[in-house]
Design a protein around this motif. Structure first.
Motif, PDB file in Angstrom:
ATOM      1  N   ASP A  86      23.362 -24.890 -29.072  1.00  0.00           N
ATOM      2  CA  ASP A  86      22.112 -24.203 -29.393  1.00  0.00           C
ATOM      3  C   ASP A  86      22.154 -23.584 -30.787  1.00  0.00           C
ATOM      4  OD1 ASP A  86      23.972 -22.280 -28.852  1.00  0.00           O
ATOM      5  OD2 ASP A  86      22.789 -21.200 -27.358  1.00  0.00           O
ATOM      6  N   VAL A  87      23.142 -23.976 -31.601  1.00  0.00           N
ATOM      7  CA  VAL A  87      23.228 -23.499 -32.990  1.00  0.00           C
ATOM      8  C   VAL A  87      23.315 -24.702 -33.928  1.00  0.00           C
ATOM      9  CG1 VAL A  87      24.304 -21.300 -32.391  1.00  0.00           C
ATOM     10  CG2 VAL A  87      25.762 -23.277 -32.855  1.00  0.00           C
ATOM     11  N   ARG A  88      22.996 -24.497 -35.215  1.00  0.00           N
ATOM     12  CA  ARG A  88      22.925 -25.610 -36.179  1.00  0.00           C
ATOM     13  C   ARG A  88      24.293 -26.176 -36.531  1.00  0.00           C
ATOM     14  NH1 ARG A  88      21.433 -25.038 -41.133  1.00  0.00           N
ATOM     15  NH2 ARG A  88      21.928 -22.818 -41.282  1.00  0.00           N
ATOM     16  N   GLY A  89      25.339 -25.408 -36.315  1.00  0.00           N
ATOM     17  CA  GLY A  89      26.693 -25.812 -36.675  1.00  0.00           C
ATOM     18  C   GLY A  89      27.587 -24.586 -36.680  1.00  0.00           C
ATOM     19  N   ILE A  90      28.733 -24.671 -37.329  1.00  0.00           N
ATOM     20  CA  ILE A  90      29.664 -23.546 -37.384  1.00  0.00           C
ATOM     21  C   ILE A  90      29.310 -22.669 -38.577  1.00  0.00           C
ATOM     22  CG2 ILE A  90      32.091 -22.868 -37.493  1.00  0.00           C
ATOM     23  CD1 ILE A  90      31.291 -24.508 -35.016  1.00  0.00           C
ATOM     24  N   ARG A  91      28.960 -21.436 -38.289  1.00  0.00           N
ATOM     25  CA  ARG A  91      28.565 -20.516 -39.356  1.00  0.00           C
ATOM     26  C   ARG A  91      29.760 -20.095 -40.197  1.00  0.00           C
ATOM     27  NH1 ARG A  91      25.199 -18.404 -35.091  1.00  0.00           N
ATOM     28  NH2 ARG A  91      22.994 -18.808 -35.528  1.00  0.00           N
ATOM     29  N   THR A  92      29.505 -19.933 -41.494  1.00  0.00           N
ATOM     30  CA  THR A  92      30.572 -19.512 -42.418  1.00  0.00           C
ATOM     31  C   THR A  92      30.801 -18.011 -42.390  1.00  0.00           C
ATOM     32  OG1 THR A  92      29.026 -19.178 -44.262  1.00  0.00           O
ATOM     33  CG2 THR A  92      29.956 -21.389 -43.993  1.00  0.00           C
ATOM     34  N   VAL A 119      40.146 -25.546 -39.125  1.00  0.00           N
ATOM     35  CA  VAL A 119      39.703 -25.026 -37.835  1.00  0.00           C
ATOM     36  C   VAL A 119      40.562 -23.847 -37.384  1.00  0.00           C
ATOM     37  CG1 VAL A 119      39.542 -25.539 -35.368  1.00  0.00           C
ATOM     38  CG2 VAL A 119      38.570 -27.130 -37.040  1.00  0.00           C
ATOM     39  N   GLU A 120      41.881 -24.015 -37.393  1.00  0.00           N
ATOM     40  CA  GLU A 120      42.739 -22.921 -36.939  1.00  0.00           C
ATOM     41  C   GLU A 120      42.610 -21.698 -37.843  1.00  0.00           C
ATOM     42  OE1 GLU A 120      44.412 -21.493 -33.855  1.00  0.00           O
ATOM     43  OE2 GLU A 120      44.045 -23.656 -33.948  1.00  0.00           O
ATOM     44  N   LYS A 121      42.381 -21.935 -39.120  1.00  0.00           N
ATOM     45  CA  LYS A 121      42.232 -20.818 -40.066  1.00  0.00           C
ATOM     46  C   LYS A 121      40.997 -19.980 -39.745  1.00  0.00           C
ATOM     47  CE  LYS A 121      44.595 -23.144 -43.898  1.00  0.00           C
ATOM     48  NZ  LYS A 121      44.402 -23.865 -45.193  1.00  0.00           N
ATOM     49  N   ILE A 122      39.874 -20.627 -39.448  1.00  0.00           N
ATOM     50  CA  ILE A 122      38.658 -19.844 -39.182  1.00  0.00           C
ATOM     51  C   ILE A 122      38.715 -19.172 -37.810  1.00  0.00           C
ATOM     52  CG2 ILE A 122      37.263 -21.260 -40.741  1.00  0.00           C
ATOM     53  CD1 ILE A 122      35.910 -22.466 -38.273  1.00  0.00           C
ATOM     54  N   ILE A 123      39.494 -19.757 -36.876  1.00  0.00           N
ATOM     55  CA  ILE A 123      39.708 -19.086 -35.589  1.00  0.00           C
ATOM     56  C   ILE A 123      40.546 -17.833 -35.802  1.00  0.00           C
ATOM     57  CG2 ILE A 123      40.836 -19.255 -33.332  1.00  0.00           C
ATOM     58  CD1 ILE A 123      40.030 -22.226 -33.301  1.00  0.00           C
ATOM     59  N   GLU A 124      41.620 -17.943 -36.566  1.00  0.00           N
ATOM     60  CA  GLU A 124      42.490 -16.799 -36.852  1.00  0.00           C
ATOM     61  C   GLU A 124      41.740 -15.682 -37.576  1.00  0.00           C
ATOM     62  OE1 GLU A 124      45.763 -18.346 -39.051  1.00  0.00           O
ATOM     63  OE2 GLU A 124      46.643 -19.411 -37.328  1.00  0.00           O
ATOM     64  N   ARG A 125      40.803 -16.052 -38.443  1.00  0.00           N
ATOM     65  CA  ARG A 125      40.047 -15.062 -39.202  1.00  0.00           C
ATOM     66  C   ARG A 125      38.910 -14.447 -38.383  1.00  0.00           C
ATOM     67  NH1 ARG A 125      38.453 -18.721 -44.084  1.00  0.00           N
ATOM     68  NH2 ARG A 125      36.905 -17.074 -44.429  1.00  0.00           N
ATOM     69  N   GLY A 134      33.074 -19.237 -26.628  1.00  0.00           N
ATOM     70  CA  GLY A 134      32.931 -20.638 -26.259  1.00  0.00           C
ATOM     71  C   GLY A 134      33.093 -21.627 -27.395  1.00  0.00           C
ATOM     72  N   MET A 135      32.945 -21.164 -28.640  1.00  0.00           N
ATOM     73  CA  MET A 135      33.094 -22.080 -29.765  1.00  0.00           C
ATOM     74  C   MET A 135      34.563 -22.423 -30.019  1.00  0.00           C
ATOM     75  SD  MET A 135      31.179 -23.875 -31.684  1.00  0.00           S
ATOM     76  CE  MET A 135      29.540 -23.125 -31.730  1.00  0.00           C
ATOM     77  N   ILE A 136      35.477 -21.566 -29.555  1.00  0.00           N
ATOM     78  CA  ILE A 136      36.912 -21.806 -29.794  1.00  0.00           C
ATOM     79  C   ILE A 136      37.404 -23.061 -29.070  1.00  0.00           C
ATOM     80  CG2 ILE A 136      39.259 -20.891 -29.479  1.00  0.00           C
ATOM     81  CD1 ILE A 136      38.087 -18.110 -30.081  1.00  0.00           C
ATOM     82  N   PRO A 137      37.189 -23.194 -27.733  1.00  0.00           N
ATOM     83  CA  PRO A 137      37.622 -24.447 -27.078  1.00  0.00           C
ATOM     84  C   PRO A 137      36.875 -25.662 -27.600  1.00  0.00           C
ATOM     85  CG  PRO A 137      36.388 -23.062 -25.531  1.00  0.00           C
ATOM     86  CD  PRO A 137      36.674 -22.218 -26.734  1.00  0.00           C
ATOM     87  N   LYS A 138      35.642 -25.468 -28.072  1.00  0.00           N
ATOM     88  CA  LYS A 138      34.874 -26.578 -28.638  1.00  0.00           C
ATOM     89  C   LYS A 138      35.573 -27.106 -29.898  1.00  0.00           C
ATOM     90  CE  LYS A 138      30.542 -25.829 -28.378  1.00  0.00           C
ATOM     91  NZ  LYS A 138      30.363 -26.536 -27.099  1.00  0.00           N
ATOM     92  N   LEU A 139      35.950 -26.195 -30.772  1.00  0.00           N
ATOM     93  CA  LEU A 139      36.621 -26.587 -32.015  1.00  0.00           C
ATOM     94  C   LEU A 139      38.004 -27.172 -31.753  1.00  0.00           C
ATOM     95  CD1 LEU A 139      35.601 -23.657 -34.386  1.00  0.00           C
ATOM     96  CD2 LEU A 139      34.972 -26.043 -34.639  1.00  0.00           C
TER      97      LEU A 139
END
Length: 291
Positions: free
Chosen positions: A209-215, A230-236, A242-247
């Motif tokens: 329901d979102v356009r993509g991964i927000r910066t 991917v791991e870098k933006i999760i750590e930050r 729910g976006m974490i298991p998706k990525l």
């Protein structure tokens, strides 16, 4: 501008658009594309839009579409009807006690049948894979005891998928069984990733329901993320819940040989077709590395 000039200009624009799509038509015709239809948008108000695109790609472009669906919102609604609090999520995955399995089985079964019926109404053949008898997802119990009856995918019965007629769209729910026939809940993103890898799909598309991964800057989104990104933006802490298991599922599927994973807004009109056929694409794509 005269009417004849305007019509000529419009015709030229249409020809230009067709020429831009031809390379992607050739690229994806005859290839598998897995579409993960997320619980957050799995509702009747958006279903016709999504199903009509799926049917168009299968019938007219020759893409071998496979649909994997979740159903978390429906499960929450069913639990509230029964006077129960929706189960909590841990790292984006639903805690699943044994008493919740019949609710999941019922809700996912209804959704599976509804999607299959919608695809058939749109003029395509479809086959549902749900429940102990029909599932093609084999699992073992998740090693994290805190999640209850949640499974880790061990295999996908690809032979059953490949045995379907070429014009038939498989619709797979995110429940699996273990070696003893026990039923387990499986994160739908995980199932979609496993199916994509097993089929060596050309692409996995995750509808959200979102356009993509927000910066993190207003409404700006990442157009491309690498596996390392991917791991870098999760750590930050840029992405959560729910976006974490998706990525992470996206990363797994890339490491297993699928070239691209796309996270797009499934409620936008024609977003699936645009992603597959346009040169620019939409949403956020995950790739192994930047060119």
């Amino acid at each position: 501008m005269k009417i004849s000039d305007r019509k000529n200009a419009e015709f030229k624009l249409k020809i230009k658009g067709l020429l831009e799509t031809l390379p992607n038509i050739r690229k994806f015709s005859g290839k598998h594309v897995v579409i993960k239809y997320g619980g957050s948008i799995l509702k009747e108000s958006t279903e016709n839009n999504i199903i009509s695109q799926v049917a168009f790609l299968q019938k007219y472009i020759g893409v071998n579409i496979v649909v994997v669906h979740g159903g978390g919102k429906h499960v929450d609604e069913e639990m509230r009807k029964k006077g129960l609090e929706p189960s909590r999520k841990i790292d984006g995955k639903r805690y699943t006690p044994g008493k919740l399995l019949p609710v999941l089985d019922k809700c996912f079964g209804e959704l599976n049948s509804r999607i299959v019926a919608g695809i058939k109404k749109a003029g395509c053949a479809a086959e549902g894979f749900h429940g102990r008898e029909k599932t093609i997802i084999k699992v073992k119990k998740d090693t994290s005891a805190r999640l209850g009856f949640v499974g880790e995918v061990t295999s996908v019965d690809v032979k059953r998928l490949r045995s379907l007629p070429g014009d038939c769209i498989p619709v797979i729910s995110s429940l699996g069984v273990d070696s003893g026939g026990g039923l387990y809940n499986v994160n739908a993103d995980t199932v979609a990733a496993a199916v994509s890898a097993a089929l060596k799909a050309a692409k996995l598309m995750m509808l959200t329901d979102v356009r993509g991964i927000r910066t993190g800057h207003k409404d700006e989104i990442f157009s491309t993320l690498t596996v390392d990104d991917v791991e870098k933006i999760i750590e930050r802490g840029i992405v959560k819940e729910g976006m974490i298991p998706k990525l992470r599922s996206g990363v797994d599927v890339i490491k297993n040989g699928v070239k691209k994973v796309h996270i797009i807004k499934g409620t936008d009109e024609n977003s699936i077709i645009e992603e597959i056929l346009s040169a620019e694409g939409v949403g956020t794509q995950i790739v192994m590395r930047r060119r």
